[in-house]
Write a protein that holds these residues in place. Structure first.
Motif, PDB file in Angstrom:
ATOM      1  N   LEU A 172       0.622  -1.226   0.026  1.00  0.00           N
ATOM      2  CA  LEU A 172       0.056  -0.180   0.116  1.00  0.00           C
ATOM      3  C   LEU A 172       0.939   1.324   0.017  1.00  0.00           C
ATOM      4  CD1 LEU A 172      -2.950  -0.779   2.410  1.00  0.00           C
ATOM      5  CD2 LEU A 172      -2.977  -1.122  -0.117  1.00  0.00           C
ATOM      6  N   THR A 173       1.989   1.219   0.378  1.00  0.00           N
ATOM      7  CA  THR A 173       2.759   2.406   0.655  1.00  0.00           C
ATOM      8  C   THR A 173       3.914   2.460  -0.370  1.00  0.00           C
ATOM      9  OG1 THR A 173       4.093   1.338   2.520  1.00  0.00           O
ATOM     10  CG2 THR A 173       2.325   2.820   3.272  1.00  0.00           C
ATOM     11  N   LEU A 174       4.338   1.359  -0.949  1.00  0.00           N
ATOM     12  CA  LEU A 174       5.181   0.975  -2.035  1.00  0.00           C
ATOM     13  C   LEU A 174       4.787   1.475  -3.485  1.00  0.00           C
ATOM     14  CD1 LEU A 174       7.003  -2.031  -0.694  1.00  0.00           C
ATOM     15  CD2 LEU A 174       7.689   0.460  -0.458  1.00  0.00           C
ATOM     16  N   VAL A 175       3.447   1.084  -3.896  1.00  0.00           N
ATOM     17  CA  VAL A 175       2.966   1.273  -5.243  1.00  0.00           C
ATOM     18  C   VAL A 175       2.553   2.718  -5.526  1.00  0.00           C
ATOM     19  CG1 VAL A 175       1.372   0.544  -7.099  1.00  0.00           C
ATOM     20  CG2 VAL A 175       2.617  -1.100  -5.392  1.00  0.00           C
ATOM     21  N   PRO A 176       1.555   3.330  -4.731  1.00  0.00           N
ATOM     22  CA  PRO A 176       1.074   4.553  -5.119  1.00  0.00           C
ATOM     23  C   PRO A 176       2.289   5.828  -5.049  1.00  0.00           C
ATOM     24  CG  PRO A 176      -0.215   3.466  -3.180  1.00  0.00           C
ATOM     25  CD  PRO A 176       0.795   2.722  -3.616  1.00  0.00           C
ATOM     26  N   ASP A 177       1.899   6.472  -5.544  1.00  0.00           N
ATOM     27  CA  ASP A 177       2.989   7.825  -6.274  1.00  0.00           C
ATOM     28  C   ASP A 177       3.248   8.597  -4.778  1.00  0.00           C
ATOM     29  OD1 ASP A 177       5.170   8.010  -7.738  1.00  0.00           O
ATOM     30  OD2 ASP A 177       4.123  10.071  -8.563  1.00  0.00           O
ATOM     31  N   HIS A 178       2.113   8.789  -4.014  1.00  0.00           N
ATOM     32  CA  HIS A 178       2.190   9.808  -2.989  1.00  0.00           C
ATOM     33  C   HIS A 178       1.744   9.220  -1.634  1.00  0.00           C
ATOM     34  CE1 HIS A 178      -0.383  13.410  -1.184  1.00  0.00           C
ATOM     35  NE2 HIS A 178       1.206  13.793  -0.875  1.00  0.00           N
ATOM     36  N   HIS A 179       2.614   9.302  -0.666  1.00  0.00           N
ATOM     37  CA  HIS A 179       2.290   8.665   0.689  1.00  0.00           C
ATOM     38  C   HIS A 179       2.087   9.890   1.841  1.00  0.00           C
ATOM     39  CE1 HIS A 179       3.801   6.154   4.242  1.00  0.00           C
ATOM     40  NE2 HIS A 179       2.448   6.263   4.340  1.00  0.00           N
ATOM     41  N   LEU A 180       0.984  10.145   2.447  1.00  0.00           N
ATOM     42  CA  LEU A 180       0.743  10.934   3.308  1.00  0.00           C
ATOM     43  C   LEU A 180       0.774  10.077   4.682  1.00  0.00           C
ATOM     44  CD1 LEU A 180      -2.023  12.934   2.272  1.00  0.00           C
ATOM     45  CD2 LEU A 180      -0.057  13.920   3.148  1.00  0.00           C
ATOM     46  N   CYS A 181       1.718  10.208   5.720  1.00  0.00           N
ATOM     47  CA  CYS A 181       1.946   9.455   6.838  1.00  0.00           C
ATOM     48  C   CYS A 181       1.877  10.355   8.064  1.00  0.00           C
ATOM     49  CB  CYS A 181       3.256   8.822   6.883  1.00  0.00           C
ATOM     50  SG  CYS A 181       3.741   7.586   8.167  1.00  0.00           S
ATOM     51  N   VAL A 182       0.995   9.998   9.094  1.00  0.00           N
ATOM     52  CA  VAL A 182       0.766  10.887  10.215  1.00  0.00           C
ATOM     53  C   VAL A 182       1.351  10.022  11.404  1.00  0.00           C
ATOM     54  CG1 VAL A 182      -1.074  11.449  11.851  1.00  0.00           C
ATOM     55  CG2 VAL A 182      -1.612  11.417   9.370  1.00  0.00           C
ATOM     56  N   VAL A 183       2.089  10.835  12.153  1.00  0.00           N
ATOM     57  CA  VAL A 183       3.006  10.248  13.358  1.00  0.00           C
ATOM     58  C   VAL A 183       2.530  11.087  14.520  1.00  0.00           C
ATOM     59  CG1 VAL A 183       5.099  10.358  14.305  1.00  0.00           C
ATOM     60  CG2 VAL A 183       4.926  10.241  11.793  1.00  0.00           C
ATOM     61  N   ARG A 184       2.037  10.329  15.494  1.00  0.00           N
ATOM     62  CA  ARG A 184       1.692  10.828  16.649  1.00  0.00           C
ATOM     63  C   ARG A 184       2.682  11.284  17.486  1.00  0.00           C
ATOM     64  NH1 ARG A 184      -1.670   6.053  17.108  1.00  0.00           N
ATOM     65  NH2 ARG A 184      -0.517   5.500  18.728  1.00  0.00           N
ATOM     66  N   THR A 185       2.842  12.605  17.805  1.00  0.00           N
ATOM     67  CA  THR A 185       4.140  12.838  18.448  1.00  0.00           C
ATOM     68  C   THR A 185       4.096  12.406  20.145  1.00  0.00           C
ATOM     69  OG1 THR A 185       3.066  15.119  18.824  1.00  0.00           O
ATOM     70  CG2 THR A 185       4.397  14.920  16.976  1.00  0.00           C
ATOM     71  N   VAL A 186       2.893  12.273  20.659  1.00  0.00           N
ATOM     72  CA  VAL A 186       2.958  11.982  22.004  1.00  0.00           C
ATOM     73  C   VAL A 186       3.273  10.693  22.186  1.00  0.00           C
ATOM     74  CG1 VAL A 186       0.604  11.280  21.851  1.00  0.00           C
ATOM     75  CG2 VAL A 186       1.507  12.310  24.052  1.00  0.00           C
ATOM     76  N   ASP A 187       3.315   9.846  21.455  1.00  0.00           N
ATOM     77  CA  ASP A 187       3.821   8.448  21.774  1.00  0.00           C
ATOM     78  C   ASP A 187       4.335   7.572  20.852  1.00  0.00           C
ATOM     79  OD1 ASP A 187       1.601   8.114  20.105  1.00  0.00           O
ATOM     80  OD2 ASP A 187       0.440   6.712  21.316  1.00  0.00           O
ATOM     81  N   GLN A 188       4.643   8.077  19.438  1.00  0.00           N
ATOM     82  CA  GLN A 188       5.180   7.584  18.606  1.00  0.00           C
ATOM     83  C   GLN A 188       6.592   8.074  18.114  1.00  0.00           C
ATOM     84  OE1 GLN A 188       2.026   7.469  15.501  1.00  0.00           O
ATOM     85  NE2 GLN A 188       1.504   5.385  16.009  1.00  0.00           N
ATOM     86  N   VAL A 189       7.233   8.947  18.637  1.00  0.00           N
ATOM     87  CA  VAL A 189       8.640   9.146  18.383  1.00  0.00           C
ATOM     88  C   VAL A 189       9.682   8.749  19.399  1.00  0.00           C
ATOM     89  CG1 VAL A 189      10.000  11.454  17.895  1.00  0.00           C
ATOM     90  CG2 VAL A 189       7.519  11.322  17.075  1.00  0.00           C
ATOM     91  N   VAL A 190      10.680   8.219  18.872  1.00  0.00           N
ATOM     92  CA  VAL A 190      11.701   7.779  19.611  1.00  0.00           C
ATOM     93  C   VAL A 190      12.956   8.446  19.338  1.00  0.00           C
ATOM     94  CG1 VAL A 190      10.993   5.573  20.342  1.00  0.00           C
ATOM     95  CG2 VAL A 190      12.195   5.603  18.531  1.00  0.00           C
ATOM     96  N   ASP A 191      14.015   8.530  20.119  1.00  0.00           N
ATOM     97  CA  ASP A 191      15.262   9.285  19.667  1.00  0.00           C
ATOM     98  C   ASP A 191      16.259   8.193  18.984  1.00  0.00           C
ATOM     99  OD1 ASP A 191      15.369  11.996  20.686  1.00  0.00           O
ATOM    100  OD2 ASP A 191      15.536  10.994  22.896  1.00  0.00           O
TER     101      ASP A 191
END
Length: 224
Positions: free
Chosen positions: A150-169
């Motif tokens: 799903l994220t390799l074939v379409p030409d445009h990918h919009l990805c949502v990242v929840r900053t409160v719990d999905q970001v690590v260093d």
């Protein structure tokens, strides 16, 4: 005398290097020291988000910051600016994310063929994690992420990242968080897909989308 084939020479070197290893020794008998740095420096949450945004942009991804109350309007605007009409939404993607978008929303059930995905304008997903130090998004096939195609074939990918719990260093921190999902294939994304030929001419969109847009979603306390 050429000393045998390359394979024989390499295996010979391996055997000589192992001559002092007892035959009954197992890999777990010699613990590997893992005293490498878990992170490169100390950061506040805000500094980690700034570093993630900087590295994503350095990889030529387009970065947006938004609160939960404005997310659907932002997605609608970005899709409209792209001229997107057919958009894939994987199972588990919150329905309200695309509530304001004037698009045909396609599900992946039944499974879309590669040809059908090639005719899609955009795909909108969440993610499993984002890594600040490397500007990497990790998708693990969970709710709202979908299967790898799903994220390799379409030409445009919009990805949502929840900053409160999905970001690590760091990558070590990400691997610890991802361990329970090790049975699923993981997709690690650092910028739009790109390659170059022998003359170093950069070509984007060869192994994935030409355009990657990342939305850093600050959770609205009223929605929690």
């Amino acid at each position: 005398m050429n000393g045998g084939t390359s394979r024989e020479r390499i295996l010979g070197r391996v055997r000589r290097a192992l001559t002092d290893v007892p035959r009954d020794e197992r890999p777990e008998d010699r613990p590997v020291v893992r005293d490498y740095l878990r992170t490169h420096g100390e950061r506040t949450t805000s500094e980690s988000l700034d570093l993630l945004a900087e590295n994503l942009a350095d990889y030529r991804a387009l970065v947006h910051r938004v609160t939960a109350t404005d997310l659907s309007a932002l997605l609608a605007r970005l899709l409209a600016e792209r001229g997107a009409r057919r958009v894939v939404a994987p199972a588990g993607l919150p329905g309200e994310w695309l509530a304001d978008a004037a698009v045909d929303i396609l599900s992946d059930a039944p499974v879309l063929t590669a040809h059908e995905l090639d005719e899609v304008d955009s795909v909108v997903t969440g993610c499993a994690l984002a890594i600040a130090e490397t500007g990497t998004l990790v998708l693990g096939g969970g709710p709202g992420q979908g299967r790898r195609a799903l994220t390799l074939v379409p030409d445009h990918h919009l990805c949502v990242v929840r900053t409160v719990d999905q970001v690590v260093d760091s990558v070590p921190q990400a691997l610890e968080r991802l361990a329970p999902a090790a049975a699923r294939p993981l997709t690690w994304i650092s910028g739009p897909s790109a390659t170059s030929d022998i003359e170093l001419d950069r070509v984007e969109g060869v192994h994935g989308p030409r355009t990657l847009e990342v939305i850093l979603l600050a959770e609205d306390p009223r929605s929690v």
